[in-house]
Design a protein around this motif. Structure first.
Motif, PDB file in Angstrom:
ATOM      1  N   SER A 186      10.883   1.985   9.778  1.00  0.00           N
ATOM      2  CA  SER A 186       9.349   1.001   9.966  1.00  0.00           C
ATOM      3  C   SER A 186       7.944   1.447  10.843  1.00  0.00           C
ATOM      4  O   SER A 186       7.642   2.235  10.186  1.00  0.00           O
ATOM      5  N   GLU A 187       8.333   2.618  11.680  1.00  0.00           N
ATOM      6  CA  GLU A 187       8.118   4.307  12.120  1.00  0.00           C
ATOM      7  C   GLU A 187       7.632   4.693  10.997  1.00  0.00           C
ATOM      8  O   GLU A 187       6.441   5.683  11.009  1.00  0.00           O
ATOM      9  N   MET A 188       8.653   5.614   9.885  1.00  0.00           N
ATOM     10  CA  MET A 188       7.880   6.007   8.679  1.00  0.00           C
ATOM     11  C   MET A 188       6.657   5.634   8.152  1.00  0.00           C
ATOM     12  O   MET A 188       6.015   6.870   8.135  1.00  0.00           O
ATOM     13  N   TRP A 189       7.282   4.709   7.610  1.00  0.00           N
ATOM     14  CA  TRP A 189       6.479   3.831   7.117  1.00  0.00           C
ATOM     15  C   TRP A 189       4.739   4.075   7.917  1.00  0.00           C
ATOM     16  O   TRP A 189       3.313   4.285   6.978  1.00  0.00           O
ATOM     17  N   ARG A 190       4.184   3.347   8.957  1.00  0.00           N
ATOM     18  CA  ARG A 190       3.612   3.444   9.644  1.00  0.00           C
ATOM     19  C   ARG A 190       3.055   4.386  10.381  1.00  0.00           C
ATOM     20  O   ARG A 190       2.211   4.165  10.211  1.00  0.00           O
ATOM     21  N   SER A 191       4.116   5.294  10.434  1.00  0.00           N
ATOM     22  CA  SER A 191       3.334   7.032  10.715  1.00  0.00           C
ATOM     23  C   SER A 191       2.676   7.691   9.910  1.00  0.00           C
ATOM     24  O   SER A 191       1.514   8.488   9.349  1.00  0.00           O
ATOM     25  N   TRP A 192       3.118   6.943   8.243  1.00  0.00           N
ATOM     26  CA  TRP A 192       2.462   7.509   7.016  1.00  0.00           C
ATOM     27  C   TRP A 192       1.192   7.071   6.124  1.00  0.00           C
ATOM     28  O   TRP A 192      -0.082   7.465   5.926  1.00  0.00           O
ATOM     29  N   PHE A 193       1.212   4.779   6.641  1.00  0.00           N
ATOM     30  CA  PHE A 193       0.278   4.542   5.652  1.00  0.00           C
ATOM     31  C   PHE A 193      -0.208   3.198   7.040  1.00  0.00           C
ATOM     32  O   PHE A 193      -1.221   2.558   6.462  1.00  0.00           O
ATOM     33  N   GLY A 194       0.338   3.581   8.606  1.00  0.00           N
ATOM     34  CA  GLY A 194      -0.121   2.381   8.760  1.00  0.00           C
ATOM     35  C   GLY A 194       0.136   1.076   8.663  1.00  0.00           C
ATOM     36  O   GLY A 194       1.409   1.010   7.918  1.00  0.00           O
ATOM     37  N   PRO A 195       0.271   0.025   9.725  1.00  0.00           N
ATOM     38  CA  PRO A 195       1.013  -1.696   9.889  1.00  0.00           C
ATOM     39  C   PRO A 195       1.034  -2.463   8.601  1.00  0.00           C
ATOM     40  O   PRO A 195       1.675  -2.604   7.596  1.00  0.00           O
ATOM     41  N   ALA A 196      -0.630  -1.798   7.665  1.00  0.00           N
ATOM     42  CA  ALA A 196      -0.306  -2.773   6.614  1.00  0.00           C
ATOM     43  C   ALA A 196      -1.868  -1.653   5.529  1.00  0.00           C
ATOM     44  O   ALA A 196      -2.468  -1.089   5.977  1.00  0.00           O
ATOM     45  N   MET A 197      -0.909  -1.841   4.468  1.00  0.00           N
ATOM     46  CA  MET A 197      -2.068  -0.898   3.435  1.00  0.00           C
ATOM     47  C   MET A 197      -3.786  -1.936   3.172  1.00  0.00           C
ATOM     48  O   MET A 197      -4.471  -0.837   2.530  1.00  0.00           O
ATOM     49  N   GLY A 198      -3.756  -3.051   3.251  1.00  0.00           N
ATOM     50  CA  GLY A 198      -4.709  -4.375   3.235  1.00  0.00           C
ATOM     51  C   GLY A 198      -4.355  -3.532   0.635  1.00  0.00           C
ATOM     52  O   GLY A 198      -3.736  -4.227   0.822  1.00  0.00           O
ATOM     53  N   GLU A 199      -5.636  -4.594   0.642  1.00  0.00           N
ATOM     54  CA  GLU A 199      -5.049  -5.003  -1.282  1.00  0.00           C
ATOM     55  C   GLU A 199      -5.252  -2.808  -1.736  1.00  0.00           C
ATOM     56  O   GLU A 199      -6.098  -1.911  -1.548  1.00  0.00           O
ATOM     57  N   PRO A 200      -4.057  -2.796  -2.505  1.00  0.00           N
ATOM     58  CA  PRO A 200      -3.458  -1.788  -3.286  1.00  0.00           C
ATOM     59  C   PRO A 200      -4.582  -1.321  -4.171  1.00  0.00           C
ATOM     60  O   PRO A 200      -5.302  -1.957  -4.718  1.00  0.00           O
ATOM     61  N   SER A 201      -5.039   0.447  -4.103  1.00  0.00           N
ATOM     62  CA  SER A 201      -5.748   1.451  -5.403  1.00  0.00           C
ATOM     63  C   SER A 201      -5.413   1.915  -5.344  1.00  0.00           C
ATOM     64  O   SER A 201      -3.841   2.308  -5.655  1.00  0.00           O
ATOM     65  N   ARG A 202      -6.191   2.476  -6.936  1.00  0.00           N
ATOM     66  CA  ARG A 202      -5.902   3.854  -6.874  1.00  0.00           C
ATOM     67  C   ARG A 202      -5.325   5.125  -6.410  1.00  0.00           C
ATOM     68  O   ARG A 202      -4.815   5.475  -6.008  1.00  0.00           O
ATOM     69  N   THR A 203      -5.991   4.591  -5.324  1.00  0.00           N
ATOM     70  CA  THR A 203      -6.288   5.657  -4.490  1.00  0.00           C
ATOM     71  C   THR A 203      -5.273   6.019  -3.082  1.00  0.00           C
ATOM     72  O   THR A 203      -3.952   6.693  -2.538  1.00  0.00           O
ATOM     73  N   HIS A 204      -4.526   4.636  -3.049  1.00  0.00           N
ATOM     74  CA  HIS A 204      -3.299   4.289  -2.578  1.00  0.00           C
ATOM     75  C   HIS A 204      -1.761   4.471  -3.113  1.00  0.00           C
ATOM     76  O   HIS A 204      -0.533   5.150  -2.489  1.00  0.00           O
ATOM     77  N   ALA A 205      -2.117   4.087  -4.520  1.00  0.00           N
ATOM     78  CA  ALA A 205      -1.023   4.670  -5.547  1.00  0.00           C
ATOM     79  C   ALA A 205      -0.556   6.256  -5.151  1.00  0.00           C
ATOM     80  O   ALA A 205       0.530   6.629  -5.389  1.00  0.00           O
ATOM     81  N   ALA A 206      -2.052   7.514  -5.430  1.00  0.00           N
ATOM     82  CA  ALA A 206      -1.977   8.374  -5.784  1.00  0.00           C
ATOM     83  C   ALA A 206      -1.521   8.694  -4.320  1.00  0.00           C
ATOM     84  O   ALA A 206      -0.843   9.427  -4.544  1.00  0.00           O
ATOM     85  N   ALA A 207      -1.728   8.520  -2.999  1.00  0.00           N
ATOM     86  CA  ALA A 207      -1.238   8.927  -1.576  1.00  0.00           C
ATOM     87  C   ALA A 207       0.635   8.784  -1.969  1.00  0.00           C
ATOM     88  O   ALA A 207       1.304   9.468  -1.409  1.00  0.00           O
ATOM     89  N   LEU A 208       0.997   7.369  -2.162  1.00  0.00           N
ATOM     90  CA  LEU A 208       1.983   7.075  -2.510  1.00  0.00           C
ATOM     91  C   LEU A 208       2.604   7.897  -3.531  1.00  0.00           C
ATOM     92  O   LEU A 208       3.976   8.441  -2.573  1.00  0.00           O
ATOM     93  N   ALA A 209       2.423   8.253  -4.191  1.00  0.00           N
ATOM     94  CA  ALA A 209       3.021   9.074  -5.135  1.00  0.00           C
ATOM     95  C   ALA A 209       3.784  11.106  -4.464  1.00  0.00           C
ATOM     96  O   ALA A 209       4.265  10.990  -4.849  1.00  0.00           O
ATOM     97  N   ALA A 210       2.699  10.664  -4.545  1.00  0.00           N
ATOM     98  CA  ALA A 210       2.283  12.041  -3.953  1.00  0.00           C
ATOM     99  C   ALA A 210       4.086  12.807  -2.533  1.00  0.00           C
ATOM    100  O   ALA A 210       4.226  13.403  -2.688  1.00  0.00           O
ATOM    101  N   ARG A 211       3.887  11.380  -1.858  1.00  0.00           N
ATOM    102  CA  ARG A 211       4.603  11.431  -0.741  1.00  0.00           C
ATOM    103  C   ARG A 211       6.497  10.926  -1.375  1.00  0.00           C
ATOM    104  O   ARG A 211       6.827  11.881  -0.954  1.00  0.00           O
ATOM    105  N   LEU A 212       6.155  10.249  -2.766  1.00  0.00           N
ATOM    106  CA  LEU A 212       7.514   9.929  -3.327  1.00  0.00           C
ATOM    107  C   LEU A 212       7.944  11.935  -3.886  1.00  0.00           C
ATOM    108  O   LEU A 212       9.287  12.111  -3.936  1.00  0.00           O
TER     109      LEU A 212
END
Length: 257
Positions: A186-212
């Motif tokens: 949970s600490e890892m997720w929140r440190s990168w993306f916050g407690p929640a990401m709200g409604e996902p978007s292409r920006t969110h997907a791109a940010a997550l893909a970059a992390r992956l």
């Protein structure tokens, strides 16, 4: 809720006291199986062994699609590899699939004693969270990569844990018991993306893909020529289906809707 995370299937063995196990192999087994079920696959049988998969496929009529990979690449003689792009509705609708992969199907086997087994991916993140009983003992089982902890699976576990922490903080969940790995995730997720990401978007997907792309599993995919799958595996909350185990036969797990 008792929420336990295992960074590898071997770290916190699953037994009959576990109500629900969520198996996580973001890159790519549980993502692929989520896509296949969402696109109309009738059933998916999982097994750890290549030869067993071949024998199972030969024993089923009509013959199922034989699917899987070793070291990221399709297995010789198999119908499909392990890319979400291969599992379109025309290819899988109404079909039975037999699947074996390097890491994901081993994790499914390790979770087999749980009363229920679900498959989690970023594609069905919200659907997975919504399907978890707040009174249950839940195990998040990360598949890892070649016996090593891998970032993408831990990130997904952290997203699920963070969701229930938010519910607990808002008094929507009466109790929440976490093991250390859940808190770390949970600490890892929140440190990168916050407690929640709200409604996902292409920006969110791109940010997550970059992390992956920075993970052990992500680097393996890039080296094998499957970099495009990183974005496919990062399309958060794009699928409302949660594959769930519907039967166990001869050591194999069978998944459906």
């Amino acid at each position: 809720m008792r929420l336990s995370t295992s960074f590898l299937p071997s770290t916190n063995p699953i037994d009959e006291t576990t109500d629900i196990a969520v198996v996580i192999d973001i890159l790519r087994a549980t993502t692929v199986m989520t896509v296949a079920i969402a696109n109309g696959a009738k059933e998916i049988t999982t097994t750890c062994d290549v030869q067993t998969a071949r024998e199972m496929a030969d024993a089923i009529t009509p013959r199922p699609l034989l699917c899987g990979e070793r070291s990221c690449v399709p297995i010789e003689g198999f119908d499909c590899g392990n890319s979400p792009a291969e599992y379109s509705p025309p290819r899988v609708a109404g079909r039975h699939l037999v699947v074996t992969t390097t890491n994901g199907t081993k994790a499914i086997g390790a979770a087999s004693l749980a009363k229920q087994v679900l498959l989690g991916s970023f594609l069905n993140r919200r659907a997975v969270a919504a399907s978890l009983d707040p009174n249950a003992s839940v195990a998040l089982v990360c598949a890892g990569t070649d016996g090593f902890v891998t970032l993408e699976d831990v990130l997904f576990a952290g997203a699920i844990v963070s969701h229930f922490q938010s519910q607990f903080d808002q008094h929507q969940l009466p109790t929440l018991e976490l093991n250390d790995e859940s808190q770390i995730a949970s600490e890892m997720w929140r440190s990168w993306f916050g407690p929640a990401m709200g409604e996902p978007s292409r920006t969110h997907a791109a940010a997550l893909a970059a992390r992956l792309s920075q993970s052990r599993g992500g680097k393996n995919l890039v080296r094998a020529g499957y970099e495009a799958d990183l974005l496919r595996c990062a399309e958060m909350d794009s699928v409302a289906v949660v594959p769930r185990r519907i039967a166990i036969r001869a050591g194999a797990s069978i998944f459906g809707r």
